[in-house]
Design a protein around this motif. Structure first.
Motif, short mmCIF file in Angstrom:
data_model
loop_
_atom_site.label_atom_id
_atom_site.label_comp_id
_atom_site.label_asym_id
_atom_site.label_seq_id
_atom_site.Cartn_x
_atom_site.Cartn_y
_atom_site.Cartn_z
N VAL A 20 0.84 -1.19 0.00
CA VAL A 20 0.00 0.00 0.00
C VAL A 20 0.88 1.25 0.00
CG1 VAL A 20 -1.74 1.28 1.30
CG2 VAL A 20 -1.85 -1.22 1.20
N TYR A 21 1.95 1.20 0.78
CA TYR A 21 2.90 2.30 0.85
C TYR A 21 3.45 2.61 -0.55
CZ TYR A 21 6.96 4.95 2.66
OH TYR A 21 7.90 5.91 2.92
N LEU A 22 3.85 1.54 -1.26
CA LEU A 22 4.41 1.73 -2.60
C LEU A 22 3.37 2.31 -3.56
CD1 LEU A 22 6.48 -1.57 -2.98
CD2 LEU A 22 7.36 0.73 -2.52
N ALA A 23 2.14 1.85 -3.45
CA ALA A 23 1.08 2.38 -4.31
C ALA A 23 0.85 3.85 -4.03
CB ALA A 23 -0.21 1.58 -4.11
N ALA A 25 2.98 5.87 -2.98
CA ALA A 25 4.17 6.61 -3.43
C ALA A 25 4.24 6.70 -4.95
CB ALA A 25 5.43 5.93 -2.89
N GLY A 26 3.29 6.08 -5.63
CA GLY A 26 3.24 6.17 -7.08
C GLY A 26 4.11 5.17 -7.81
N VAL A 27 4.64 4.18 -7.08
CA VAL A 27 5.51 3.19 -7.71
C VAL A 27 4.73 2.31 -8.68
CG1 VAL A 27 6.99 1.18 -7.29
CG2 VAL A 27 7.17 3.20 -5.82
N PRO A 71 5.02 8.17 0.32
CA PRO A 71 3.67 8.43 -0.15
C PRO A 71 3.45 9.93 -0.32
CG PRO A 71 3.66 6.92 1.71
CD PRO A 71 5.05 7.48 1.61
N THR A 72 2.58 10.27 -1.24
CA THR A 72 2.23 11.67 -1.44
C THR A 72 0.74 11.78 -1.69
OG1 THR A 72 2.59 13.62 -2.81
CG2 THR A 72 2.76 11.49 -3.90
N VAL A 107 10.13 18.50 -9.00
CA VAL A 107 9.00 17.95 -9.75
C VAL A 107 9.14 16.44 -9.90
CG1 VAL A 107 7.73 18.02 -11.93
CG2 VAL A 107 8.72 20.12 -11.00
N ALA A 108 10.36 16.00 -10.19
CA ALA A 108 10.60 14.58 -10.50
C ALA A 108 10.50 13.67 -9.29
CB ALA A 108 11.97 14.42 -11.15
N ASP A 109 10.57 14.24 -8.09
CA ASP A 109 10.55 13.42 -6.88
C ASP A 109 9.33 12.50 -6.87
OD1 ASP A 109 11.38 12.51 -4.39
OD2 ASP A 109 10.08 13.95 -3.35
N ARG A 110 9.59 11.20 -6.83
CA ARG A 110 8.57 10.15 -6.75
C ARG A 110 7.75 9.99 -8.04
NH1 ARG A 110 8.45 12.58 -1.75
NH2 ARG A 110 6.59 13.80 -2.15
#
Length: 266
Positions: A20-23, A25-27, A71-72, A107-110
């Motif tokens: 869930v954490y990875l999701a 975070a946009g991974v 995560p964001t 901008v590119a972060d994550r």
């Protein structure tokens, strides 16, 4: 509710299962994140984790392919004009330039690319930190159109394009073109839906034609327009909504037969 219980609930909300954490975070989507974890590409506090259900605490450090992720809540959607010579990943073990080098760090972060273009290919590439949308857009069932310009040094026989539209088999893999437009004897616009790895280069090579240029100009309703090589822009709300609608519609409807070929000369 007492302050003690409120603090306890707040702390629990900050703890997330690793997938869930990875999701968040946009991974990738949650399901795709599970496969990423199993493959050993994720580390928590310096330790590789391959087991499902690992709980991530607020102060834990999580890395995906050696890159820290968090995560964001703010979703970012970017259209990028990939130049030749850049790898469509967030990092490269060979030290080659990657597409995120073209986007400022703040901008590119994550951010992660939605799909790929091979090293030599150019054109439109979408990047986001919305793992769920990325997974839906990349899934073959989404049927999202991707339009390319292909140029060769030799004339492109139309009978080959007709074969491609009907479907061809190369080394056990089937490739199918949705439709095409002939712009000149050596330049065509091709529309794919699934877009397998290096599909156009493999197909043209099987015809004895080596593409001089493979350039993507459209994904769904997102067009590259006048975006210069190496340039990027934020997607409009209309483009984001269109991607979401297209990916959802593709998963709900059966695959349609290919459209008739369309020919246009300039």
């Amino acid at each position: 509710m007492s302050d003690k219980k409120a603090r306890s609930n707040s702390e629990q909300e900050k703890k997330l299962r690793l997938q869930v954490y990875l999701a968040h975070a946009g991974v990738a989507s949650r399901r795709a994140s599970e496969e990423i974890i199993r493959s050993g590409r994720v580390r928590v506090n310096g330790t590789t984790v391959t087991q499902m259900g690992t709980i991530v605490e607020p102060d834990d450090v999580v890395e995906f392919d050696g890159r820290k992720v968090k995560p964001t809540r703010t979703k970012v959607y970017i259209a990028l004009h990939k130049p030749s010579g850049y790898v469509s990943t967030v990092s490269d073990p060979q030290g080659r330039p990657v597409i995120l080098d073209l986007i400022p760090n703040h901008v590119a972060d994550r951010l992660y690319p939605i799909g790929r273009l091979d090293l030599l290919s150019t054109g439109l590439l979408l990047c986001t930190n919305d793992g769920e949308l990325a997974a839906h857009v990349m899934h073959p069932s989404s049927n999202i159109e991707k339009e390319y310009v292909v140029e060769t040094d030799a004339p492109i026989p139309e009978e080959r394009l007709l074969q491609f539209r009907r479907g061809i088999m190369i080394e056990g893999v089937q490739y199918r073109l949705r439709h095409y437009q002939i712009r000149s004897p050596r330049r065509v616009h091709l529309v794919l839906q699934e877009g397998k790895n290096r599909e156009l280069r493999r197909v043209f090579s099987s015809w004895g034609l080596e593409p001089r240029r493979v350039h993507r100009v459209r994904i769904a309703d997102v067009h590259i327009g006048k975006l210069p090589p190496g340039g990027y822009r934020n997607l409009t709300q209309a483009e984001i909504a269109s991607l979401m609608k297209s990916s959802a519609a593709g998963r709900e409807r059966p695959r349609r037969a290919a459209e008739p070929a369309r020919r246009r000369r300039t």
